[in-house]
Structure formats: C-alpha cells, structure tokens
Design an enzyme around this catalytic site. Structure first.
Site, short mmCIF file in Angstrom:
data_model
loop_
_atom_site.label_atom_id
_atom_site.label_comp_id
_atom_site.label_asym_id
_atom_site.label_seq_id
_atom_site.Cartn_x
_atom_site.Cartn_y
_atom_site.Cartn_z
N LYS A 277 0.85 -1.20 0.00
CA LYS A 277 0.00 0.00 0.00
C LYS A 277 0.88 1.24 0.00
O LYS A 277 1.68 1.46 0.91
CB LYS A 277 -0.92 -0.01 1.22
N ASP A 282 -2.47 10.18 3.90
CA ASP A 282 -3.88 9.82 4.04
C ASP A 282 -4.60 10.83 4.93
O ASP A 282 -4.57 10.74 6.15
CB ASP A 282 -4.00 8.41 4.64
N LYS A 289 -10.05 12.93 8.30
CA LYS A 289 -9.60 12.47 9.62
C LYS A 289 -9.54 13.65 10.58
O LYS A 289 -9.37 14.79 10.15
CB LYS A 289 -8.18 11.88 9.51
N ASP A 300 1.58 6.16 5.74
CA ASP A 300 0.59 5.26 5.14
C ASP A 300 1.11 4.58 3.87
O ASP A 300 0.40 3.83 3.22
CB ASP A 300 -0.71 6.02 4.86
N ASP A 359 -12.18 7.33 3.68
CA ASP A 359 -10.98 7.04 4.48
C ASP A 359 -10.62 5.55 4.43
O ASP A 359 -9.54 5.16 4.87
CB ASP A 359 -11.21 7.50 5.92
N GLU A 361 -9.51 3.93 2.04
CA GLU A 361 -8.97 4.06 0.68
C GLU A 361 -7.93 3.00 0.36
O GLU A 361 -7.71 2.68 -0.81
CB GLU A 361 -8.35 5.46 0.51
N ARG A 363 -7.88 -0.24 0.79
CA ARG A 363 -8.47 -1.40 0.10
C ARG A 363 -8.88 -1.05 -1.33
O ARG A 363 -8.91 -1.92 -2.20
CB ARG A 363 -9.65 -1.95 0.93
N1 BES Z 1 -4.34 4.37 6.92
C1 BES Z 1 -5.52 4.16 7.66
C2 BES Z 1 -5.34 3.10 8.75
C3 BES Z 1 -4.59 3.55 9.97
C4 BES Z 1 -5.16 4.39 10.89
C5 BES Z 1 -3.34 3.03 10.22
C6 BES Z 1 -4.46 4.74 12.02
C7 BES Z 1 -2.66 3.37 11.35
C8 BES Z 1 -3.20 4.23 12.26
C9 BES Z 1 -6.65 3.67 6.75
O1 BES Z 1 -6.64 4.18 5.48
C10 BES Z 1 -7.92 4.10 7.38
O2 BES Z 1 -8.14 5.27 7.48
N2 BES Z 1 -8.73 3.14 7.79
C11 BES Z 1 -9.95 3.43 8.43
C12 BES Z 1 -10.99 2.45 7.93
C13 BES Z 1 -12.39 2.79 8.35
C14 BES Z 1 -12.84 4.06 7.68
C15 BES Z 1 -13.29 1.64 7.97
C16 BES Z 1 -9.75 3.27 9.94
O3 BES Z 1 -9.04 2.36 10.36
O4 BES Z 1 -10.30 4.09 10.67
ZN ZN Z 2 -4.80 4.76 4.74
MN MN Z 3 -7.65 6.04 5.37
#
Ligand code: BES
Ligand code: ZN
Ligand code: MN
Length: 508
Positions: A277, A282, A289, A300, A359, A361, A363
């Site tokens: 990835k 992000d 966020k 990220d 968010d 994104e 996947r």
């Molecule tokens: N890059 C983030 C995941 C992340 C968050 C990694 C905090 C490390 C620390 C990912 O893109 C994300 O934002 N995931 C969301 C998914 C949700 C919207 C279903 C998450 O984990 O909040």
């Molecule tokens: Zn992310």
């Molecule tokens: Mn995200």
C-alpha cells in the site's frame, strides 16, 4: 529535487566481518556478555591474565550482569586492544531470542558512544536456545545495522559523524566459513532493506510523493538491473482501474502504479508477488480524519516501503527466486474533484464498489493491484498495508495482523516472523464476516462497520484474491512508532526476507 535514500552525501554503512579466532587479533573494542549474576558468558577465549582481571571486576560488583547495563574498561591486561565492553545479559536461564537481540542492541548503542573505530563482538558465540549459529550471526548483523540507522537529512545541524567503521562478529568452530559468510550477508541485506523502508517511511509527504516512490523503485531497479514499469493515470484508466483512480481524484499529484520484476529463479518459475500500500499521505479524503496526530499518515506508504526494502534485500542476496513487487501509490486528499461517500466505482475485476467512507482508501487501491497481479500468474501473493486502525486496537504495536486464504502460506509467514523476531498473528477470514460488506446499491461497500474492522477490510481484499494463494499483512500497528521515538520501523521487511530465504532453502 530528490533527497533521501539516494543522497550521495549519506554516510557509508559500517563494514561487517566474521572473526573466527578468539581475541588474538587487535581490536579497538572487544564486546563480551555477562550473565546475572556476575558470570562471564562462554566463548570469549581470553587468556589467563585478562580472565583474572575480569573476575576481580565482577567480584567487586561493578557489573552484575543485569540486562541493559554496560561497563567500558580500558587498560585490560593482555588484551590486544584498547577497550573491553561488558554487556549485561540478564539471567542465563531466561536468555532467549529477544534477550539476545536486546544485548546486541545495547552493545551497539554503547559502542557508538566510545571512541573506537572498530570492534569485535563476542556475543555471537553465546548459545541461544533452538537457534543456530547462523541465526545468531544473521540476527546480530541485522540488529546492528538497525541500531546504527539515523535519519537526519532534514536537520541543519547533524550529530557528530559516526566513528565506528568496522564491526567483527566472533564465531566458534561449530559453523563453517561459507555458512557464516552467508548468514552475515543475509543479516546485512535485511539491515539495508529495513533502512530503505524506514527512510522512505520517514520522508515527509511533500517529498515522498507517488512520483518519488516511482523514482525510488526505478533507482533500485537500475542499481540491480531489474525490469521496472510505471503505469500512469491514462494507462490505468484504459485498463479500468477505477477503484484505484477514485482515490487519486482529490489530489493534485498524479497516481502511479509501480511494477518491478526481480528474476533470480528459473524462467518458467511462477513469481512470488508482493503488493504494498503506497498512500503517500492519508487525510481521509472527504471523510476527513481528525487533526490530532494526522502527520503520522505520512507513514501510510509503509507497506510500499517494506516491499521495496524486501526487493532490495533479495536483489543484494541474488536469491534464486522470481519476485514481482507491485506498488499502487496515491495521495488521499479532499478536494472539489474528490470521491464522495455514496459514490460507486467499477474495479478492475469488474466488481462494483460503493464508497461509503473515503478514508477506507487502502483497500480501494489494493483491490485493483491484486487483480492486476493475476497477469503474472503468481505462485503466491502477499500484500502489506497500514490498513486499519482496528488492527492497532486488536494487536497493539507488537504483532502484525495476518490473514490468508491458504493455511500453509499463513503457517510459513508466522514461522518466518517468529524466526525474524518480527512477529505476526493470524486473525480469521471466515465467510461469516463477509455479510458486513453488503451494499444496497453496488456489489459491495468499502466498509463493514466498527466490529472486526481489520477482518472486514481483509474480507474485502479476499474478494479480489480468489485466483491465487494469498496473504494479507496489516501493519498499521507495527510499521512505525509514535511518541518520543516517532519513526518508521522497517517492519515487516525482516519477516518477508526470512519467508523468501526459507522458500529458497537459504535459511540455516
Ligand atoms: N491508513 C488508515 C489506517 C490507519 C489508521 C493506520 C491509524 C494506522 C493508524 C486507513 O486508510 C484508514 O483510514 N482506515 C480506516 C478504515 C475505516 C474508515 C473503515 C480506519 O481504520 O479508521
Ligand atoms: Zn490509509
Ligand atoms: Mn484512510
């Protein structure tokens, strides 16, 4: 402007070597271990005078062998060198893999602060339960280079130039020269792969953009004579990668799809494909966020960094394997043209996706990269991603989350992680979770609600990985550290290299 990994001003790495004989040859500093309480570890090979001197020091209580402690001695009788560094190992009965790594780390940190330009480490002679001499050498070299890593290219005043230039690891007769040399080369390659991954991770989002990642991949490819291809937006449009492209819409930076082929195996051998990835920042997009700690979303792209680091290690070692690395790289920004919650896109696979949260994104870019991987007829695909905050809640900063549609592959990765000291833990990928991804308007939604967030993210990816043996590593909790020691860790480069070493029969 390109700064960073390829900065020609960067210091040379410390030179590593193997030393078979005891402390007969001169060294700027000898490093030996002391067990609790006050017991000199085996295999130091010191003469009578040195040993007596040491016994006296130990008897008078200046070093009791507690883990994490060190004592630097000078003018040691009959020692062919200026210094002797004692390193506490803790209790002998409790001395295992983790304690061994910690002792090497402690030694290197202490050595950094001495005036010695070269040192001979005798810790590599101490037995570690269930682990070979080759393991000890490989691990010591990897830990040493990890400990010596610095990232100060944006500091206008650098710390002192490093004095330590040569490190020798002392070994006994139980291991053959060729095996010791191979283990050392492996440890060094892992260290270099980790350093590359950390530097790419630590670079800020305004430097490490999708184009920068593409340039970095191209440089690695040039250095090692590998084939590298960068797909631009237009080419991805023509292919139909609308899920990946939907993430790029809010950013002014063009997305890149990076593909590098390492061909060390037989021409007809199917490749292992690693997908990383590469979200270079992000923000969450329109599903923005919160502000606090958002700077850490420059990390990220650590999945991308780790697969490039692994590629570099494999190329350095010239492993007899075919390896393809795929990095979808995009910046996730809000903006007038950005994707909105409720938008529906058609992925490269033809499956449609309702973007309920912009968010989620990772996947969205990975699914198209996974479908794209099919064209390389992989024997195995492993994707690596900072995918879910939920994984940090489940496993903290200790284990990487592992999901797989193939239990044998999962077992291989778990074992590789344990051997590397870069552990993963398997979570379920049962069909029962798939229903959380139901959408009223498209084939699936891109989120599955709060329960089991890491599992539903993996379930989403699994829908694009039906045609091959596949595993997914969620490194959200392990790719970087927060707080005072904020920075990329380089995980899971060591796990991945160990996995590939084992597959090629090179792990001893
Ligand atoms: N890059 C983030 C995941 C992340 C968050 C990694 C905090 C490390 C620390 C990912 O893109 C994300 O934002 N995931 C969301 C998914 C949700 C919207 C279903 C998450 O984990 O909040
Ligand atoms: Zn992310
Ligand atoms: Mn995200």
């Amino acid at each position: 402007m390109i700064i960073g990994v390829f900065d020609p001003e960067q210091e040379k790495p410390v030179e590593f070597s193997i030393k078979r004989q005891g402390p007969a040859e001169h060294s700027g500093c000898f490093v030996v271990g002391i067990f609790e309480s006050r017991k000199l570890a085996d295999g130091h090979g010191f003469g009578e005078a040195t040993r007596r001197f040491l016994q006296e020091i130990l008897a008078t209580g200046d070093m009791d062998g507690k883990a994490g402690t060190t004592l630097l001695l000078r003018n040691v009788p009959s020692l062919p060198g200026e210094r002797l560094l004692l390193v506490g190992l803790g209790k002998e009965k409790e001395f295992r893999e983790k304690e061994y790594g910690a002792a090497v780390r402690t030694a290197i940190k202490a050595l950094r602060d001495t005036g010695a330009s070269d040192a001979t480490i005798h810790l590599t002679r101490i037995a570690v339960k269930k682990r070979s001499a080759a393991w000890r050498i490989r691990q010591a070299a990897a830990v040493a280079s990890e400990t010596l890593y610095r990232f100060d290219q944006f500091k206008s005043k650098k710390e002192d130039k490093r004095r330590l230039t040569r490190l020798a690891f002392s070994i006994d007769d139980k291991i053959k020269d060729a095996q010791a040399a191979q283990a050392l080369a492996q440890g060094r390659a892992i260290g270099e792969g980790i350093a590359l991954a950390r530097t790419l991770g630590n670079l800020p989002g305004n430097v490490c953009t999708p184009a920068y990642l593409a340039d970095s991949a191209q440089k690695i490819a040039e250095e090692h004579l590998l084939e590298c291809q960068i797909l631009e937006r237009g080419e991805m449009e023509a292919l139909g990668m609308h899920s990946l492209l939907s993430v790029a819409k809010g950013s002014h930076l063009p997305p890149k799809l990076i593909i590098v082929h390492y061909r060390g195996g037989k021409a007809d051998e199917k490749p292992v494909v690693l997908v990383g990835k590469g979200i270079t920042f992000d923000t969450g997009g329109i599903s923005l966020k919160p502000g606090e700690g958002m700077d850490e979303m420059k990390f990220d792209m650590c999945g991308a960094a780790s697969v490039l680091g692994t590629l570099k290690a494999v190329a350095l070692l010239q492993l007899p394997i075919n390896l393809t690395v795929i990095v979808p790289s995009v910046e996730n920004m809000p903006g007038g043209a950005a994707s909105k919650p409720g938008d529906i896109v058609t992925s490269l696979s033809g499956q449609t996706i309702e973007i309920l949260n912009t968010d989620a994104e990772g996947r969205l870019i990975l699914c198209d990269a996974l479908t794209f991987a099919e064209r390389f007829h992989p024997q195995t695909v492993v994707d690596v991603a900072t995918l879910t905050g939920a994984c940090v809640i489940a496993l903290g900063n200790v284990a990487t989350g592992l999901f797989a549609n193939d239990d044998a592959l999962a077992a291989e990765l778990l074992e590789a992680g344990a051997t590397a000291g870069d552990r993963a833990w398997q979570l379920p990928l049962w069909d029962d979770y798939q229903e959380q991804l139901k959408s009223n308007f498209a084939d699936m939604a891109n989120i599955g609600g709060r329960p089991a967030g890491s599992v539903t993210a993996a379930c989403f990816l699994s829908r694009f990985a039906k045609k091959f043996s596949w595993a997914h590593l969620d490194i959200a909790g392990t790719a970087w550290k927060s707080g005072a020691e904020k920075g990329a860790t380089g995980r899971p480069v060591s796990l991945l290299v160990h996995f590939l070493l084992e597959r090629t029969g090179k792990l001893h």
